[in-house]
Design a protein around this motif. Sequence first.
Motif, PDB file in Angstrom:
ATOM      1  N   ILE A   1       4.752  12.668 -16.420  1.00  0.00           N
ATOM      2  CA  ILE A   1       4.189  11.499 -16.872  1.00  0.00           C
ATOM      3  C   ILE A   1       3.505  10.941 -15.872  1.00  0.00           C
ATOM      4  O   ILE A   1       2.190  10.068 -16.528  1.00  0.00           O
ATOM      5  N   GLY A   2       3.376  10.954 -14.906  1.00  0.00           N
ATOM      6  CA  GLY A   2       2.759  10.639 -13.631  1.00  0.00           C
ATOM      7  C   GLY A   2       2.960   9.073 -13.285  1.00  0.00           C
ATOM      8  O   GLY A   2       3.568   8.342 -14.003  1.00  0.00           O
ATOM      9  N   ALA A   3       2.425   8.645 -12.128  1.00  0.00           N
ATOM     10  CA  ALA A   3       2.787   7.222 -11.587  1.00  0.00           C
ATOM     11  C   ALA A   3       2.193   6.149 -12.876  1.00  0.00           C
ATOM     12  O   ALA A   3       2.740   5.163 -13.022  1.00  0.00           O
TER      13      ALA A   3
ATOM     14  N   GLU B   1       3.320   6.278  -7.345  1.00  0.00           N
ATOM     15  CA  GLU B   1       2.408   7.222  -6.959  1.00  0.00           C
ATOM     16  C   GLU B   1       2.680   8.020  -5.564  1.00  0.00           C
ATOM     17  O   GLU B   1       2.350   9.035  -5.381  1.00  0.00           O
ATOM     18  N   GLY B   2       3.380   7.401  -4.564  1.00  0.00           N
ATOM     19  CA  GLY B   2       3.821   7.926  -3.549  1.00  0.00           C
ATOM     20  C   GLY B   2       4.643   8.991  -3.718  1.00  0.00           C
ATOM     21  O   GLY B   2       4.832  10.062  -3.197  1.00  0.00           O
TER      22      GLY B   2
ATOM     23  N   GLU C   1      -8.587   3.630  -1.038  1.00  0.00           N
ATOM     24  CA  GLU C   1      -9.216   4.046  -2.356  1.00  0.00           C
ATOM     25  C   GLU C   1      -8.457   4.080  -3.368  1.00  0.00           C
ATOM     26  O   GLU C   1      -8.506   3.417  -4.378  1.00  0.00           O
ATOM     27  N   LYS C   2      -7.388   4.803  -3.100  1.00  0.00           N
ATOM     28  CA  LYS C   2      -6.199   5.051  -4.011  1.00  0.00           C
ATOM     29  C   LYS C   2      -5.572   3.767  -4.393  1.00  0.00           C
ATOM     30  O   LYS C   2      -5.316   3.178  -5.575  1.00  0.00           O
ATOM     31  N   ARG C   3      -5.472   2.772  -3.528  1.00  0.00           N
ATOM     32  CA  ARG C   3      -5.079   1.582  -3.570  1.00  0.00           C
ATOM     33  C   ARG C   3      -5.697   0.729  -4.601  1.00  0.00           C
ATOM     34  O   ARG C   3      -5.181  -0.176  -5.450  1.00  0.00           O
ATOM     35  N   ARG C   4      -7.011   0.874  -4.173  1.00  0.00           N
ATOM     36  CA  ARG C   4      -8.013   0.036  -5.071  1.00  0.00           C
ATOM     37  C   ARG C   4      -7.866   0.587  -6.692  1.00  0.00           C
ATOM     38  O   ARG C   4      -8.026  -0.173  -7.589  1.00  0.00           O
TER      39      ARG C   4
ATOM     40  N   LEU D   1      -5.312   2.152  -8.281  1.00  0.00           N
ATOM     41  CA  LEU D   1      -4.240   1.702  -8.973  1.00  0.00           C
ATOM     42  C   LEU D   1      -4.209  -0.021  -9.161  1.00  0.00           C
ATOM     43  O   LEU D   1      -3.634  -0.198 -10.083  1.00  0.00           O
ATOM     44  N   LYS D   2      -4.862  -0.603  -8.161  1.00  0.00           N
ATOM     45  CA  LYS D   2      -4.963  -2.126  -8.423  1.00  0.00           C
ATOM     46  C   LYS D   2      -5.484  -2.226  -9.701  1.00  0.00           C
ATOM     47  O   LYS D   2      -5.109  -3.421 -10.599  1.00  0.00           O
ATOM     48  N   ALA D   3      -6.770  -1.563  -9.703  1.00  0.00           N
ATOM     49  CA  ALA D   3      -7.743  -1.854 -10.962  1.00  0.00           C
ATOM     50  C   ALA D   3      -6.856  -1.573 -12.291  1.00  0.00           C
ATOM     51  O   ALA D   3      -6.623  -2.022 -13.294  1.00  0.00           O
ATOM     52  N   PHE D   4      -6.002  -0.399 -12.363  1.00  0.00           N
ATOM     53  CA  PHE D   4      -5.217   0.096 -13.308  1.00  0.00           C
ATOM     54  C   PHE D   4      -4.263  -0.948 -13.734  1.00  0.00           C
ATOM     55  O   PHE D   4      -4.098  -1.419 -14.878  1.00  0.00           O
ATOM     56  N   SER D   5      -3.368  -1.303 -12.709  1.00  0.00           N
ATOM     57  CA  SER D   5      -2.455  -2.737 -13.081  1.00  0.00           C
ATOM     58  C   SER D   5      -3.089  -3.732 -13.554  1.00  0.00           C
ATOM     59  O   SER D   5      -2.661  -4.568 -14.494  1.00  0.00           O
ATOM     60  N   ASP D   6      -4.301  -4.136 -13.128  1.00  0.00           N
ATOM     61  CA  ASP D   6      -4.984  -5.254 -13.465  1.00  0.00           C
ATOM     62  C   ASP D   6      -5.489  -5.178 -15.031  1.00  0.00           C
ATOM     63  O   ASP D   6      -5.551  -6.109 -15.883  1.00  0.00           O
TER      64      ASP D   6
END
Length: 91
Positions: free
Chosen positions: A32-34, A57-58, A71-74, A76-81
């Motif tokens: 399914i993925g993070a 994700e980890g 870069e990965k944190r940004r 993921l944050k964009a996805f959450s937003d």
Amino acid sequence: MPQLTEMKNIGAEMARKLEAIGIDWPEKLLEIGAKGAFRRLKEAFPNVCLVHLYSLEGAVTNMEFNALSEEKRRELKAFSDSLKEGERLCR
């Protein structure tokens, strides 16, 4: 067979939440993925936060969540937003 709690960043509470949404084995989380898992968690548990996404994700990449690149944190944050924006549009 491996348990969710054997994955990095997945403790008993996170495993309980994942199991509640039908993700009960590491292989299913990997499939399914993070982002997919986080989307499902957010629907079932609206108060889950960005740290949950980092942890997922980890788990799927087999690393501690605090070792994720900026870069990965940004990303993921964009996805959450984007999920939050979708929630506002539906109200």
